[in-house]
Design an enzyme around this catalytic site. Structure first.
Site, PDB file in Angstrom:
ATOM      1  N   HIS A  52       5.800   8.570   2.114  1.00  0.00           N
ATOM      2  CA  HIS A  52       4.388   8.758   2.499  1.00  0.00           C
ATOM      3  C   HIS A  52       4.075  10.258   2.521  1.00  0.00           C
ATOM      4  CE1 HIS A  52       0.630   8.703   4.664  1.00  0.00           C
ATOM      5  NE2 HIS A  52       0.558   7.408   4.400  1.00  0.00           N
ATOM      6  N   GLU A  62      -1.752   6.877  -3.468  1.00  0.00           N
ATOM      7  CA  GLU A  62      -2.637   7.353  -2.404  1.00  0.00           C
ATOM      8  C   GLU A  62      -2.998   8.816  -2.649  1.00  0.00           C
ATOM      9  OE1 GLU A  62      -1.983   5.007   1.482  1.00  0.00           O
ATOM     10  OE2 GLU A  62      -0.381   6.466   1.376  1.00  0.00           O
TER      11      GLU A  62
HETATM   12  P1  PGA Z   1      -6.017   5.438   5.671  1.00  0.00           P
HETATM   13  O1  PGA Z   1      -4.440   5.656   5.499  1.00  0.00           O
HETATM   14  O2  PGA Z   1      -6.315   4.028   5.226  1.00  0.00           O
HETATM   15  O3  PGA Z   1      -6.275   5.648   7.129  1.00  0.00           O
HETATM   16  O4  PGA Z   1      -6.701   6.427   4.799  1.00  0.00           O
HETATM   17  C1  PGA Z   1      -3.744   5.145   4.404  1.00  0.00           C
HETATM   18  C2  PGA Z   1      -2.310   5.613   4.445  1.00  0.00           C
HETATM   19  O5  PGA Z   1      -2.058   6.781   4.783  1.00  0.00           O
HETATM   20  O6  PGA Z   1      -1.378   4.846   4.154  1.00  0.00           O
END
Ligand code: PGA
Length: 250
Positions: A99, A169
């Site tokens: 992450h 992401e």
């Molecule tokens: P968020 O986070 O949906 O709050 O933007 C997603 C993540 O970091 O996995």
């Protein structure tokens, strides 16, 4: 091929023991959801809550950790670390790896590569997070960044590819409410999928993560080739999470 969509909740550093009731409520909703749905619903919880889940109360929902130690041994002198074996023993089937919030704290591509191996060796599926910064996005470096993260994570891990789910992401989208445009995401997802198919001869599920909520799911669900979502903030609110799933299937 991956008709089974993923809805993965990432609670991050949130949640008290009593909040596990939210998961049991969502389980009830999923069981009663009228439409015939085919999904993978996974809750990635802080380590403190993993052992407190009552597995008798869940069958649709699976549980995951948010990280594992970069150590090949199951137990040892690693203060503050939790091994793949330890989370597997608590009933986890998944773990988030790489992450951006952990990469930001110093987790390296090498650590991530090893963690994928350690997760797989303990039968944990890895949710591998990849994504670019806003500067990289502005400078049209997103694909190169993600490509290098995927190559580095997959190196020597080809035999584990069936155990990996990728979550794309964009870092600038996490928790900000900012979402890339659909045309951009359509072509980006296609490029990632093509790359993996061509270079690794595999079809790995690719999810979108970053500010997913019940307000934007109706448009996000139309991203071409997207196999589901990694959901942070909105996964903490039971109704918001339920609405995401409802709206996805309307
Ligand atoms: P968020 O986070 O949906 O709050 O933007 C997603 C993540 O970091 O996995």
């Amino acid at each position: 091929m991956y008709s089974k969509k993923y809805f993965i909740a990432n609670w991050k550093m949130n949640g008290e023991p009593k909040d596990l009731d939210r998961i049991y409520k969502i389980e009830k909703f999923l069981k009663n959801f009228k439409k015939k749905i085919n999904l993978n619903c996974i809750f990635c919880l802080p380590f403190t809550l993993l052992g407190l889940i009552n597995h008798k109360k869940i069958s649709v929902i699976k549980i995951g950790s948010q990280n594992i130690a970069a150590s090949s041994i199951d137990y040892g002198a690693f203060t503050g670390s939790v091994s793949a074996k330890m989370v597997r023993q608590l009933g986890c089937k998944y773990t988030i790896i790489g992450h951006s919030e952990n990469r930001n704290e110093g987790e390296t591509d090498k650590d991530i590569n090893k963690k994928i191996e350690f997760a797989s060796s303990k039968n944990l599926k890895a949710i591998l997070c990849v994504g670019e910064t806003f500067n990289e996005f502005k400078n049209k470096k997103s694909f190169n960044k993600v490509k290098s993260q995927i190559y580095s994570a997959f190196k020597d891990n080809k035999r584990h590819l069936g155990n990996i789910v990728i979550a794309y992401e964009p870092i600038w989208s996490i928790g900000t409410g900012l979402i890339p445009e659909k045309v951009y995401l359509d072509s980006f997802f296609k490029k990632i999928k093509d790359l993996i198919r061509k270079d690794f001869k595999k079809n790995v599920p690719v999810l979108y993560g970053g500010s997913v909520s019940s307000k934007n799911i109706s448009s996000l669900k139309n991203i071409d080739c997207c196999d589901g979502f990694l959901i942070g903030g909105a996964s903490l609110k039971t109704q918001n999470f339920i609405d995401i799933i409802k709206k996805y299937y309307i």
